[in-house]
Design an enzyme around this catalytic site. Structure first.
Site, PDB file in Angstrom:
ATOM      1  N   HIS A 327       0.804  -1.230   0.000  1.00  0.00           N
ATOM      2  CA  HIS A 327       0.000   0.000   0.000  1.00  0.00           C
ATOM      3  C   HIS A 327       0.833   1.273   0.000  1.00  0.00           C
ATOM      4  CE1 HIS A 327      -3.971  -1.853   0.883  1.00  0.00           C
ATOM      5  NE2 HIS A 327      -3.226  -2.783   1.471  1.00  0.00           N
ATOM      6  N   LYS A 515      -7.950  13.763   4.635  1.00  0.00           N
ATOM      7  CA  LYS A 515      -7.039  12.608   4.574  1.00  0.00           C
ATOM      8  C   LYS A 515      -6.068  12.755   5.733  1.00  0.00           C
ATOM      9  CE  LYS A 515      -6.030  14.113   0.382  1.00  0.00           C
ATOM     10  NZ  LYS A 515      -6.362  12.873  -0.308  1.00  0.00           N
ATOM     11  N   ARG A 516      -5.289  11.733   6.009  1.00  0.00           N
ATOM     12  CA  ARG A 516      -4.284  11.886   7.062  1.00  0.00           C
ATOM     13  C   ARG A 516      -3.338  13.039   6.725  1.00  0.00           C
ATOM     14  NH1 ARG A 516      -3.813   8.024  11.369  1.00  0.00           N
ATOM     15  NH2 ARG A 516      -1.883   9.095  11.847  1.00  0.00           N
ATOM     16  N   LYS A 521       1.257  14.287   1.220  1.00  0.00           N
ATOM     17  CA  LYS A 521      -0.104  14.632   0.775  1.00  0.00           C
ATOM     18  C   LYS A 521      -0.245  16.139   0.552  1.00  0.00           C
ATOM     19  CE  LYS A 521      -2.117  10.646   3.228  1.00  0.00           C
ATOM     20  NZ  LYS A 521      -2.761   9.809   2.174  1.00  0.00           N
ATOM     21  N   THR A 623      -8.357   6.779  -1.723  1.00  0.00           N
ATOM     22  CA  THR A 623      -9.725   6.280  -1.870  1.00  0.00           C
ATOM     23  C   THR A 623     -10.720   7.392  -1.553  1.00  0.00           C
ATOM     24  OG1 THR A 623      -9.456   5.366   0.346  1.00  0.00           O
ATOM     25  CG2 THR A 623      -9.342   3.826  -1.482  1.00  0.00           C
ATOM     26  N   LYS A 627     -14.498   8.747  -3.181  1.00  0.00           N
ATOM     27  CA  LYS A 627     -15.730   9.060  -2.432  1.00  0.00           C
ATOM     28  C   LYS A 627     -16.262  10.427  -2.834  1.00  0.00           C
ATOM     29  CE  LYS A 627     -13.743   6.309   1.204  1.00  0.00           C
ATOM     30  NZ  LYS A 627     -12.788   6.319   2.320  1.00  0.00           N
TER      31      LYS A 627
END
Ligand code: 26Q
Length: 782
Positions: A327, A515-516, A521, A623, A627
């Site tokens: 992952h 998100k985290r 990110k 992911t 959504k």
């Protein structure tokens, strides 16, 4: 379901004065009622699963969230129960107070939960195995702009959705310690099917509760020691979602649930077949990242030590049974365990790992592999055990989670393994369950879809949404879509007001990044863009800006200094823009507290612009991007992870893509100079300088200065700006402004883009993903 039977059972579990029942009492009564009503169905499915080839999903994390509403929905009793509640003058929405089961950190754990949902719905014999943490992911609050953490005691008021199964308790042995693993089973109800999956979560307990002798000798602490040390094993979820910190307790956790799950699998198999010779014909085990990879030597141990198989036979079986999903591409996340630690805690496992390593080396020599390569891929290198290498050696299938990610695995992270065993590699692009991520969280949009399609078959077949593309130029439909989006934004704004006491206008554009919190990110890039817009409005270079709310939801690992500094920085920017009369009505920055699955359900439905801005080549898949797309948001993002497949499906013209791509970065990185951009681009300089020029305050910690230095000078462990923020910043802001202006310029055209994203989200159903795993990796069928 017979409503009267339901009401009778349900009210029988409530206190006399029904109206005085607390949400927790209502929840327990409701949960127990549903569990009783569906117990037979569940039992039948359990038997069914054992009667054919099946698969087990081993994962240290299952981020299932709140069970109650989802279970009512998938069981098809939501409306009935809602009615029953109102007949009793109760309010189903009061159960919003019920806590999430946050038994995971982020994407990997939530994916596991979506997979179980899809497998149950598809009627597939898949069951999950994990850990029943007493404390899930910490609760986050924001105090003075800083993240605070609190424990998450999610079972404080009970857990009506689990059944304790004492009869399946097993003993787990470490050197010097033996503990009980007690299973708690959660049903995983499928949608419109008789099939019910099982999520079996193991809880650690002492063999002996209390030492009465010691107690009598007034040695009180010692008397409870065994209990405390045993319970420590499943006490808390590690809040890191990336770095391998090599902690002994984490290794104990990994062995704990791996050993218990395999004992369970073997016991059930033997009970049915009386032999293990056909074990590999009957079960496939999916390893969710390297966290359960200790299962490989553990299976061999059980087969050799308890069942009399030779090491060679046991290894051959393991190779057939296990499959490994990777992952992440980041080196820090690839787990390695110190040999001395493993040897001390699990000497027999260590001995077996050495044998596996020897078998690997022998195989490689036999195949004529060059020595350098063998040295790179062997399991034990120096004094570290490399779990990913063990997984690759002893698995039938190895997969990445989006096309680009799988390609990166083949090209770099696992390139040596790919060259040896190309046939083992597969891509399995991630997915999400449309039951929770639209049918439940966006009933309004779901109703419109159902109306236009004439039925709700799309809840079992998300590709059906494609048929709705024909309405993309139908202004009536688009207006209704806009009204629904407006409604969901209003609901979200109301929730933010009650939950976080922040006022946000639903008439603004909702630009959302959830998100985290992680450097790769690039929430910091988003923060810089907001400052850029702020300065642009101030100096007049940005005009007619449409009011926009920049909403963030993210938890930082408690020990991750930079991530925490970024949270504070975002909140500081929020303070600056709202205390300035020139911008307070144009820019709103919201950092919601305690972002979790239930909050995500509200956020995804209310998003106009979905921020997916990781440095190209760093986000395995993502992911959340799926959504938000499914709920009709456009993606503002980089060519990374599943974003690439999203724009392939929904059209580049309907999304906003910016920034360097992987192939660009390969060329740029060798002589990338963030100082040069900083020197040449005045706006970049102004924005980045805000970290040190007194615009904002880090409370005197020096953390903002540290962020600044990391961007311009680098740090001992990385080059300057290694996530390429400065390089992408200008393109990002320009693209973002184009997006916001498109929204305000022509709401209908923008709605068309949003609509087409929803219509083309079918590929990202986890039903598609799971059907593929079932057929091509597990070899199971309904
Ligand atoms: C490892 C060692 C020690 C402590 C913690 C960990 C650890 C824990 C969790 C390492 C990694 C994780 C989780 C990783 C994760 O969530 N990865 C995400 O997986 C998603 C599902 O495939 C992808 O969509 C995301 O892109 C990826 O970041």
């Amino acid at each position: 379901m017979d409503k009267n039977v339901f009401i009778e059972k349900f009210t029988g579990k409530l206190p006399k004065d029904i109206k005085a029942a607390t949400p927790q009492q209502l929840h327990s009564a409701l949960g127990e009622t549903v569990m009783e009503l569906f117990a037979d169905k569940w039992n039948e499915s359990r038997q069914q699963h054992l009667s054919k080839r099946r698969a087990a999903y081993l994962s240290m994390e299952f981020l299932v969230g709140r069970a109650v509403y989802n279970n009512l929905l998938v069981l098809g009793i939501y409306d009935d129960v809602e009615k029953a509640f109102s007949e009793l003058e109760l309010d189903l929405s009061s159960l919003e107070e019920i806590e999430d089961a946050a038994l995971g950190n982020g994407g990997l754990g939530r994916l596991a939960a979506c997979f179980l949902d899809s497998a149950a719905t598809l009627g597939l014999p898949l069951d999950g195995y994990g850990i029943r943490y007493k404390y899930g992911l910490f609760k986050q609050s924001i105090v003075d702009g800083f993240q605070r953490e609190d424990i998450d005691d999610w079972t404080r008021y009970g857990d009506p959705w689990s059944v304790r199964c004492d009869e399946d308790t097993v003993l787990i042995e470490y050197s010097g310690q033996t503990v009980k693993a007690v299973p708690y089973d959660m049903p995983v109800f499928g949608f419109r099917t008789e099939n019910v999956g099982t999520l079996r979560l193991w809880q650690a307990e002492p063999v002996k509760e209390f030492d009465f002798d010691l107690f009598n000798k007034q040695n009180y602490l010692e008397a409870s020691k065994e209990k405390i040390f045993a319970e420590d094993i499943s006490r808390v979820l590690y809040p890191n979602d990336d770095t391998d910190d090599g902690k002994k307790l984490r290794l104990k956790q990994q062995y704990f649930f791996s050993c218990a799950s395999l004992m369970d699998i073997i016991k059930k198999h033997k009970a049915r077949y009386g032999t293990l010779d056909n074990l590999a014909d009957c079960i496939s085990v999916q390893l969710n990242d390297t966290h359960p990879v200790i299962s490989i030597p553990e299976l061999i141990r059980q087969l050799v030590d308890n069942e009399g198989y030779t090491f060679e036979a046991a290894l051959a079986m393991a190779k057939k049974i296990f499959n490994y999903t990777n992952h992440t591409v980041m080196q820090e996340a690839l787990e390695k365990w110190r040999t001395d630690l493993v040897e001390e805690l699990l000497p027999r496992i260590y001995a077996i790992i050495i044998q596996i390593n020897e078998a690997l080396i022998a195989d490689m020599y036999a195949a004529g592999v060059e020595k350098d390569k063998i040295n790179r891929i062997k399991i034990i290198k120096k004094d570290l055990i490399h779990m990913a290498d063990m997984a690759c050696y002893a698995s039938s299938h190895i997969n990445g989670v989006a096309e680009i990610h799988t390609q990166i695995l083949k090209d770099s992270v696992l390139a040596d393994w790919f060259s040896l065993y190309p046939e083992r590699f597969r891509n399995e692009t991630n997915g999400i369950t449309q039951r929770r991520w639209i049918a439940l969280c966006n009933k309004e949009l779901s109703a419109l879809i159902t109306e236009l399609l004439g039925n709700d078959d799309w809840i079992n077949d998300l590709d059906k949404l494609k048929e709705l593309s024909k309405f993309a130029d139908d202004e009536n439909v688009l207006r209704r879509f806009i009204d629904i989006k407006q409604d969901k934004k209003q609901q979200l704004a109301d929730f933010i007001k009650t939950h976080d006491d922040i006022t946000v206008s639903p008439d603004s554009v909702f630009d959302i990044q959830i998100k985290r919190l992680h450097e790769y990110k690039r929430q910091l890039l988003n923060a810089f863009s907001i400052l850029w817009i702020y300065y642009g409005i101030k100096d007049g270079s940005i005009q007619n800006f449409k009011p926009t709310a920049f909403i963030f939801g993210a938890k930082s690992a408690p020990g991750y200094r930079r991530a925490k500094a970024i949270i504070k920085f975002i909140n500081e920017i929020g303070r600056v823009v709202s205390s300035d009369p020139d911008t307070r009505d144009l820019i709103k920055v919201v950092f919601v507290q305690n972002y979790n699955v239930s909050y995500a359900e509200k956020l995804v439905a209310g998003t106009d612009i979905s921020e997916q801005i990781s440095t190209a080549g760093t986000e395995a898949s993502g992911t959340g991007n799926m959504k938000l797309m499914l709920n009709g948001a456009v993606t503002l993002g980089t060519y990374d992870g599943a974003n690439i497949e999203i724009v392939q499906e929904a059209g580049e013209e309907n999304n906003y893509i910016f920034g360097a791509r992987v192939e660009d970065l390969e060329k740029i990185v060798p002589d990338y100079d963030s100082r040069k951009i900083f020197a040449e681009d005045a706006m970049v300089r102004k924005v980045v300088s805000s970290l040190i020029d007194g615009t904002v305050s880090d409370g005197g910690s020096g953390d903002f200065r540290e962020l600044y230095m990391a961007l311009l000078d680098g740090a001992s462990w990385h080059a300057p700006d290694h996530y390429y923020l400065l390089g992408d910043l200008r393109d990002y802001v320009e693209t973002k402004l184009r997006c916001i202006y498109d929204y305000s310029g022509d709401r209908i055209s923008f709605a068309k883009k949003q609509w087409l994203n929803m219509c083309n989200a079918g590929k990202f159903s986890s039903d598609r993903t799971i059907a593929d795993y079932a057929e091509n990796i597990w070899g199971i069928c309904r």
